[in-house]
Design a protein around this motif. Structure first.
Motif, mmCIF file in Angstrom:
data_model
loop_
_atom_site.group_PDB
_atom_site.id
_atom_site.type_symbol
_atom_site.label_atom_id
_atom_site.label_comp_id
_atom_site.label_asym_id
_atom_site.label_seq_id
_atom_site.Cartn_x
_atom_site.Cartn_y
_atom_site.Cartn_z
ATOM 1 N N MET A 1 -21.844 -5.979 4.871
ATOM 2 C CA MET A 1 -23.112 -6.446 4.410
ATOM 3 C C MET A 1 -24.290 -5.361 4.660
ATOM 4 O O MET A 1 -25.051 -5.254 3.795
ATOM 5 C CB MET A 1 -23.463 -7.999 5.171
ATOM 6 N N TYR A 2 -24.272 -4.744 6.014
ATOM 7 C CA TYR A 2 -25.176 -4.019 6.190
ATOM 8 C C TYR A 2 -25.033 -2.619 5.413
ATOM 9 O O TYR A 2 -25.904 -1.985 4.819
ATOM 10 C CB TYR A 2 -25.104 -3.342 7.847
ATOM 11 N N GLN A 3 -23.878 -2.138 5.063
ATOM 12 C CA GLN A 3 -23.370 -1.059 4.290
ATOM 13 C C GLN A 3 -23.942 -1.082 2.671
ATOM 14 O O GLN A 3 -24.272 -0.406 2.198
ATOM 15 C CB GLN A 3 -22.164 -0.424 4.262
ATOM 16 N N VAL A 4 -23.745 -2.377 2.330
ATOM 17 C CA VAL A 4 -24.087 -2.851 0.904
ATOM 18 C C VAL A 4 -25.557 -2.786 0.690
ATOM 19 O O VAL A 4 -26.208 -2.247 -0.169
ATOM 20 C CB VAL A 4 -23.632 -4.161 0.526
ATOM 21 N N LEU A 5 -26.484 -3.317 1.570
ATOM 22 C CA LEU A 5 -27.917 -3.097 1.685
ATOM 23 C C LEU A 5 -28.571 -1.864 1.929
ATOM 24 O O LEU A 5 -29.277 -1.567 1.115
ATOM 25 C CB LEU A 5 -28.368 -4.167 2.966
ATOM 26 N N LEU A 6 -27.757 -1.031 2.754
ATOM 27 C CA LEU A 6 -27.985 0.168 2.788
ATOM 28 C C LEU A 6 -27.970 1.119 1.419
ATOM 29 O O LEU A 6 -28.720 1.892 1.122
ATOM 30 C CB LEU A 6 -27.456 0.915 4.007
ATOM 31 N N VAL A 10 -30.941 2.895 -0.736
ATOM 32 C CA VAL A 10 -31.093 4.164 -1.363
ATOM 33 C C VAL A 10 -31.256 4.459 -2.835
ATOM 34 O O VAL A 10 -32.156 5.025 -3.130
ATOM 35 C CB VAL A 10 -29.706 5.108 -0.726
ATOM 36 N N VAL A 11 -30.472 3.498 -3.478
ATOM 37 C CA VAL A 11 -30.636 3.377 -5.189
ATOM 38 C C VAL A 11 -32.162 3.037 -5.396
ATOM 39 O O VAL A 11 -32.805 3.640 -6.181
ATOM 40 C CB VAL A 11 -29.462 2.388 -5.645
ATOM 41 N N VAL A 12 -32.566 2.052 -4.688
ATOM 42 C CA VAL A 12 -33.925 1.518 -5.009
ATOM 43 C C VAL A 12 -34.961 2.807 -4.789
ATOM 44 O O VAL A 12 -35.762 2.881 -5.466
ATOM 45 C CB VAL A 12 -34.280 0.183 -4.224
ATOM 46 N N ALA A 13 -34.770 3.295 -3.403
ATOM 47 C CA ALA A 13 -35.665 4.175 -3.102
ATOM 48 C C ALA A 13 -35.617 5.587 -4.345
ATOM 49 O O ALA A 13 -36.698 5.962 -4.584
ATOM 50 C CB ALA A 13 -35.168 4.814 -1.853
ATOM 51 N N THR A 61 -41.552 -3.502 -4.041
ATOM 52 C CA THR A 61 -41.551 -4.767 -3.528
ATOM 53 C C THR A 61 -40.022 -4.991 -2.564
ATOM 54 O O THR A 61 -39.909 -5.416 -1.871
ATOM 55 C CB THR A 61 -41.721 -5.963 -4.227
ATOM 56 N N ALA A 62 -39.100 -4.540 -3.833
ATOM 57 C CA ALA A 62 -37.570 -4.775 -3.210
ATOM 58 C C ALA A 62 -37.344 -3.542 -2.098
ATOM 59 O O ALA A 62 -36.721 -3.863 -1.224
ATOM 60 C CB ALA A 62 -36.698 -4.223 -4.614
ATOM 61 N N PHE A 63 -38.040 -2.329 -2.032
ATOM 62 C CA PHE A 63 -37.845 -1.332 -1.219
ATOM 63 C C PHE A 63 -38.362 -1.864 0.105
ATOM 64 O O PHE A 63 -37.584 -1.833 1.213
ATOM 65 C CB PHE A 63 -38.641 -0.226 -1.634
ATOM 66 N N PHE A 64 -39.445 -2.634 0.026
ATOM 67 C CA PHE A 64 -40.179 -2.925 1.259
ATOM 68 C C PHE A 64 -39.372 -4.289 2.013
ATOM 69 O O PHE A 64 -39.185 -4.306 3.253
ATOM 70 C CB PHE A 64 -41.547 -3.320 1.265
ATOM 71 N N VAL A 65 -38.906 -5.262 1.072
ATOM 72 C CA VAL A 65 -38.090 -6.324 1.521
ATOM 73 C C VAL A 65 -36.787 -5.984 2.129
ATOM 74 O O VAL A 65 -36.445 -6.447 3.325
ATOM 75 C CB VAL A 65 -37.868 -7.311 0.387
ATOM 76 N N ILE A 66 -36.002 -5.074 1.476
ATOM 77 C CA ILE A 66 -35.055 -4.583 1.948
ATOM 78 C C ILE A 66 -35.026 -3.749 3.241
ATOM 79 O O ILE A 66 -34.304 -3.754 4.085
ATOM 80 C CB ILE A 66 -34.182 -3.747 0.970
#
Length: 112
Positions: A1-6, A10-13, A61-66
């Motif tokens: 789960m952690y690797q998927v969110l990471l 990165v993609v969102v950034a 927003t997605a960047f800060f939430v993640i």
């Protein structure tokens, strides 16, 4: 789960950086008066400003939430309860202590 969110982080950034760099500044509308006809562009005559602004806001927003979720996950990594198989060294010591040492039987029929 952690690797998927990471990975998503990165993609969102990267997408956020791209969308911010594509946006035009406030003084960019002056070029339209010198023959820069925007009616044939992909976003129409209104321009891409509204689309890029909204997309940048959503990505930010997605960047800060993640980032908050990843930080929360990192802070609770040490609080994981240990399971049965996490520390097997203690069980191995108990098995070695319980094993009876071989008796030295001189009357045995087994040659040595």
């Amino acid at each position: 789960m952690y690797q998927v969110l990471l990975f998503i982080y990165v993609v969102v950034a990267i997408a956020l950086i791209g969308f911010i760099l594509v946006q035009q500044g406030k003084g960019a509308n002056a070029g339209a008066s010198f023959g820069g006809g925007a009616s044939g562009t992909m976003f129409g005559s209104a321009g891409a400003g509204n689309f890029l602004t909204r997309t940048s806001a959503i990505l930010a927003t997605a960047f800060f939430v993640i980032a908050l979720v990843l930080g929360n996950m990192n802070s609770h990594k040490g609080n994981v309860q240990k399971g049965t198989f996490d520390d097997l060294s203690q069980a191995a010591e108990q098995v070695q202590q319980q094993a009876a040492p071989a008796k030295d039987n001189k009357n045995s029929d087994i040659p040595q």
